[in-house]
Motif scaffolding. Structure first.
Motif, short mmCIF file in Angstrom:
data_model
loop_
_atom_site.label_atom_id
_atom_site.label_comp_id
_atom_site.label_asym_id
_atom_site.label_seq_id
_atom_site.Cartn_x
_atom_site.Cartn_y
_atom_site.Cartn_z
N THR A 101 0.86 -1.19 0.00
CA THR A 101 0.00 0.00 0.00
C THR A 101 0.90 1.24 0.00
OG1 THR A 101 -0.12 -0.01 2.41
CG2 THR A 101 -1.87 -1.16 1.23
N ILE A 102 0.35 2.31 -0.53
CA ILE A 102 1.08 3.59 -0.52
C ILE A 102 0.23 4.61 0.24
CG2 ILE A 102 2.35 3.12 -2.64
CD1 ILE A 102 0.38 4.88 -4.15
N SER A 103 0.90 5.62 0.71
CA SER A 103 0.19 6.64 1.49
C SER A 103 -0.71 7.48 0.58
CB SER A 103 1.20 7.56 2.19
OG SER A 103 1.86 8.38 1.24
N ARG A 104 -1.63 8.17 1.17
CA ARG A 104 -2.52 9.08 0.43
C ARG A 104 -1.67 10.12 -0.30
NH1 ARG A 104 -7.12 9.35 -1.73
NH2 ARG A 104 -8.06 8.32 0.05
N LYS A 105 -0.65 10.63 0.39
CA LYS A 105 0.23 11.65 -0.20
C LYS A 105 0.94 11.10 -1.44
CE LYS A 105 4.04 14.74 0.97
NZ LYS A 105 4.99 15.17 1.96
N GLU A 106 1.46 9.87 -1.35
CA GLU A 106 2.13 9.26 -2.49
C GLU A 106 1.16 9.04 -3.65
OE1 GLU A 106 5.67 6.55 -0.55
OE2 GLU A 106 3.60 5.89 -0.24
N ALA A 107 -0.05 8.59 -3.33
CA ALA A 107 -1.06 8.37 -4.37
C ALA A 107 -1.42 9.68 -5.05
CB ALA A 107 -2.30 7.72 -3.76
N ASP A 108 -1.58 10.74 -4.28
CA ASP A 108 -1.90 12.05 -4.85
C ASP A 108 -0.77 12.55 -5.75
OD1 ASP A 108 -4.35 12.05 -3.57
OD2 ASP A 108 -3.69 13.35 -1.92
N GLU A 109 0.46 12.32 -5.32
CA GLU A 109 1.61 12.74 -6.12
C GLU A 109 1.67 11.95 -7.44
OE1 GLU A 109 5.23 14.71 -7.21
OE2 GLU A 109 3.55 15.21 -5.91
N LEU A 110 1.41 10.65 -7.39
CA LEU A 110 1.39 9.85 -8.61
C LEU A 110 0.27 10.32 -9.55
CD1 LEU A 110 2.09 6.27 -7.23
CD2 LEU A 110 3.57 7.62 -8.73
N ARG A 112 -0.97 13.32 -9.72
CA ARG A 112 -0.54 14.61 -10.26
C ARG A 112 0.46 14.42 -11.40
NH1 ARG A 112 3.32 17.81 -10.47
NH2 ARG A 112 4.74 16.72 -9.10
N LEU A 113 1.40 13.51 -11.21
CA LEU A 113 2.39 13.24 -12.25
C LEU A 113 1.75 12.68 -13.51
CD1 LEU A 113 5.29 11.72 -10.10
CD2 LEU A 113 5.39 13.83 -11.44
N ASP A 115 -1.40 13.04 -14.48
CA ASP A 115 -2.19 14.10 -15.12
C ASP A 115 -1.29 15.07 -15.90
OD1 ASP A 115 -4.56 13.05 -14.21
OD2 ASP A 115 -4.72 14.42 -12.49
N ALA A 116 -0.13 15.37 -15.36
CA ALA A 116 0.79 16.31 -16.00
C ALA A 116 1.39 15.74 -17.28
CB ALA A 116 1.90 16.70 -15.03
N HIS A 117 1.38 14.41 -17.43
CA HIS A 117 2.00 13.78 -18.59
C HIS A 117 0.99 13.12 -19.53
CE1 HIS A 117 5.51 14.32 -16.02
NE2 HIS A 117 6.18 14.36 -17.15
N LYS A 118 -0.29 13.36 -19.32
CA LYS A 118 -1.33 12.81 -20.21
C LYS A 118 -1.26 13.42 -21.58
CE LYS A 118 -5.11 11.67 -17.07
NZ LYS A 118 -6.43 12.11 -16.62
N GLU A 119 -1.60 12.61 -22.58
CA GLU A 119 -1.73 13.16 -23.94
C GLU A 119 -2.88 14.14 -23.95
OE1 GLU A 119 -2.32 9.92 -26.62
OE2 GLU A 119 -0.28 9.20 -26.42
N ARG A 120 -2.77 15.16 -24.72
CA ARG A 120 -3.83 16.18 -24.82
C ARG A 120 -4.69 15.92 -26.02
NH1 ARG A 120 -3.72 18.00 -19.90
NH2 ARG A 120 -1.68 18.62 -19.26
#
Length: 120
Positions: A101-110, A112-113, A115-120
């Motif tokens: 399991t990963i923390s909520r903070k780690e999940a949110d960071e993943l 965010r990453l 979303d930032a790298h999604k194709e447009r």
């Protein structure tokens, strides 16, 4: 960029440079003896090899990296995912997490990453 592929000892050497650059070649010899257990001749051999590959610059006995740690890590990571998981990032993440399991903070960071790298 195949010249970014480093064996383990070259990567450890580059870490010494990245952590201390710019530095005099004599200081690099001292640090490599201390951190890697290398002799002076080994340090200069690896310095010459990595300079010839275009990864380091040794100008007037001052050593600096031409490529960043992040560039090398990105290259190595991409090669690993391609080789081990046929380029599938979801397969890599599934294997990497392996039921952990990963923390909520780690999940949110993943998220965010991603979303930032999604194709447009």
């Amino acid at each position: 960029m195949e010249n970014l592929k480093l064996c383990e000892s070259d990567y450890r050497f580059m870490l010494v440079v990245w952590e201390n650059e710019p530095l005099a070649s004599g200081e690099l010899v001292r640090l490599c003896e201390e951190k890697l257990g290398w002799k002076k001749s080994t340090t200069y051999t690896v310095l010459r090899k990595l300079s010839e590959k275009g990864l380091l610059e040794n100008e007037n006995t001052i050593v600096s990296a031409i490529v960043s740690k992040e560039e090398v890590q990105a290259f190595e990571s991409e090669c690993f995912v391609e080789r081990a998981f046929k380029g599938s990032l979801p397969q890599f993440l599934t294997s990497f997490l392996g039921g952990k399991t990963i923390s909520r903070k780690e999940a949110d960071e993943l998220k965010r990453l991603i979303d930032a790298h999604k194709e447009r």
